[in-house]
Design an enzyme around this catalytic site. Sequence first.
Site, PDB file in Angstrom:
ATOM      1  N   GLY A   4       6.783  -1.115   2.757  1.00 23.30           N
ATOM      2  CA  GLY A   4       6.813  -0.346   3.993  1.00 23.30           C
ATOM      3  C   GLY A   4       5.415  -0.109   4.518  1.00 23.30           C
ATOM      4  O   GLY A   4       4.426  -0.270   3.803  1.00 23.30           O
ATOM      5  N   GLU A   5       5.358   0.275   5.806  1.00 19.02           N
ATOM      6  CA  GLU A   5       4.076   0.530   6.456  1.00 19.02           C
ATOM      7  C   GLU A   5       4.139   1.832   7.217  1.00 19.02           C
ATOM      8  O   GLU A   5       5.193   2.226   7.711  1.00 19.02           O
ATOM      9  CB  GLU A   5       3.738  -0.593   7.430  1.00 19.02           C
ATOM     10  CG  GLU A   5       3.513  -1.926   6.774  1.00 19.02           C
ATOM     11  CD  GLU A   5       3.170  -2.989   7.802  1.00 19.02           C
ATOM     12  OE1 GLU A   5       4.100  -3.468   8.476  1.00 19.02           O
ATOM     13  OE2 GLU A   5       1.975  -3.295   7.923  1.00 19.02           O
ATOM     14  N   GLY A   6       2.998   2.485   7.310  1.00 17.81           N
ATOM     15  CA  GLY A   6       2.862   3.697   8.099  1.00 17.81           C
ATOM     16  C   GLY A   6       1.607   3.602   8.942  1.00 17.81           C
ATOM     17  O   GLY A   6       0.938   2.556   8.975  1.00 17.81           O
ATOM     18  N   MET A   8      -1.270   5.039   8.532  1.00 18.32           N
ATOM     19  CA  MET A   8      -2.533   5.013   7.797  1.00 18.32           C
ATOM     20  C   MET A   8      -2.593   3.944   6.706  1.00 18.32           C
ATOM     21  O   MET A   8      -3.668   3.615   6.242  1.00 18.32           O
ATOM     22  CB  MET A   8      -2.790   6.376   7.146  1.00 18.32           C
ATOM     23  CG  MET A   8      -2.840   7.519   8.136  1.00 18.32           C
ATOM     24  SD  MET A   8      -4.155   7.321   9.337  1.00 18.32           S
ATOM     25  CE  MET A   8      -5.541   7.813   8.354  1.00 18.32           C
ATOM     26  N   LYS A  26       0.500   2.490  -2.901  1.00 21.92           N
ATOM     27  CA  LYS A  26       0.183   2.902  -1.532  1.00 21.92           C
ATOM     28  C   LYS A  26      -1.300   2.660  -1.319  1.00 21.92           C
ATOM     29  O   LYS A  26      -2.129   3.113  -2.106  1.00 21.92           O
ATOM     30  CB  LYS A  26       0.518   4.384  -1.339  1.00 21.92           C
ATOM     31  CG  LYS A  26       0.288   4.881   0.076  1.00 21.92           C
ATOM     32  CD  LYS A  26       0.765   6.325   0.208  1.00 21.92           C
ATOM     33  CE  LYS A  26       0.631   6.834   1.620  1.00 21.92           C
ATOM     34  NZ  LYS A  26       1.153   8.224   1.733  1.00 21.92           N
ATOM     35  N   ASP A 124       5.712  17.622   6.283  1.00 26.57           N
ATOM     36  CA  ASP A 124       6.151  16.383   6.925  1.00 26.57           C
ATOM     37  C   ASP A 124       7.549  16.004   6.431  1.00 26.57           C
ATOM     38  O   ASP A 124       7.807  14.849   6.095  1.00 26.57           O
ATOM     39  CB  ASP A 124       5.149  15.260   6.667  1.00 26.57           C
ATOM     40  CG  ASP A 124       5.293  14.095   7.645  1.00 26.57           C
ATOM     41  OD1 ASP A 124       5.940  14.265   8.699  1.00 26.57           O
ATOM     42  OD2 ASP A 124       4.755  13.009   7.345  1.00 26.57           O
TER      43      ASP A 124
END
Length: 181
Positions: A4-6, A8, A26, A124
């Site tokens: 997955g990607e976010g 940051m 991560k 969050d």
Amino acid sequence: GLLGEGAMGAVYVARQMPLDREVAIKVIRPMALTGGTKAREQLAQRFLREAQLQADFNHHAVVTVLDFGAEPDGTLFMVMERLHGRPLTAAIAEGLEPRVLAGMIVQLLDALARFHERGLIHRDIKPDNLMVLDGPPNADGMPRMKLLDFGIAKSIRDRANTKLTQDGMVYGTPEIGRAHV
């Protein structure tokens, strides 16, 4: 491979040797480390604090951190347990019975209550930061879930970290034009 990607960084699956087990890593994106020295240092401090908070918090509904470090080129990484499942967002889209969703929320509330007892605030909580795990359910028959992403968590007892996430600064995932239940 990429999990997955976010905004940051990204999370990859890897094999931890010599233990021969899958882990999730991560990594902070190199472009996130651009900017002035102070901005890079604050991002690195926030990432380290995220790893410390998770590593120091052992709860069945919170992802476990196994390691943290930096590569010679400055790339920051955090090694976590590899989870198999899907984000709560996907599980909701597939159609969850209200009683099942309520059972999973009880798990989240238990983790958050323990987190808050220690003077910590996640800041969050959203369906994409909750993983519904594959495999056997809890003793109550509810699917197991894990809370992820402590990147903007805050200790209300530790005034040393106040400059890392200051009032008036926007962190997390702002939602525009979409209401959440």
